[in-house]
Design an enzyme around this catalytic site. Structure first.
Site, PDB file in Angstrom:
ATOM      1  CB  CYS A  53      -0.785   0.115   1.290  1.00 44.06           C
ATOM      2  SG  CYS A  53      -1.748   1.360   1.502  1.00 44.06           S
ATOM      3  CG  ASP A  60      -2.620  -3.536  -0.705  1.00 39.64           C
ATOM      4  OD1 ASP A  60      -3.234  -3.785   0.384  1.00 39.64           O
ATOM      5  OD2 ASP A  60      -2.142  -2.510  -1.052  1.00 39.64           O
TER       6      ASP A  60
END
Length: 155
Positions: A53, A60
């Site tokens: 992120c 992620d």
């Protein structure tokens, strides 16, 4: 088959290769399409794709599906795996990462057609799925569904 590969100009195949430091540093190898003039579909699936992120630096996770119809070149799979792996330490929003992968492959390989599905796992309670394609698929090309189920939570 060994002689076939030794004649190719490839960076990674048949050699030890470290994970690239970034997607920009990754070298993607392309080889001649073994079936030029015949529309067919190639699918790569990366069910454990990761990036970071750009705001929090937290990982992620996504299930990435890349479909393409080759023109003159095909992407060599080891170099693609290393390219995708290079996103582990790359910060980017889901949309930028997914579309960026597709745009780089399209610009360098120049396939007849390419699409990508980025099925991102939830962070903050909301999954984000990102889709992109280069245009309409060639006439007569069989394009199966990507069949990645939408996120359902624990229900």
């Amino acid at each position: 088959m060994t002689g076939f590969y030794s004649a190719m100009d490839v960076t990674h195949l048949g050699r030890a290769s470290a994970l690239p430091a970034s997607p920009e540093a990754a070298v993607l190898d392309y080889v001649d399409n073994p079936r030029p003039g015949r529309p067919y579909l190639v699918r790569f699936t990366a069910p454990e794709f990761t990036s970071l992120c750009p705001v929090t630096g937290q990982p992620d996770f996504a299930h990435i599906v890349i479909d393409y119809a080759p023109a003159a070149k095909i992407v060599e799979s080891k170099s693609l795996k290393l390219f995708l792996g290079s996103f582990r330490n790359h910060c980017g929003f889901h949309e930028d990462v997914t579309v960026g992968i597709a745009e780089r492959l399209t610009a360098e390989m120049q396939p007849l057609w390419l699409r990508i599905g980025g099925y991102w796992y939830p962070r903050g309670g909301m999954p984000i799925d990102v889709f992109w394609q280069s245009g309409n698929p060639p006439a007569g090309l069989w394009v199966p569904g990507q069949d990645v189920p939408t996120y359902r939570g624990r229900g």
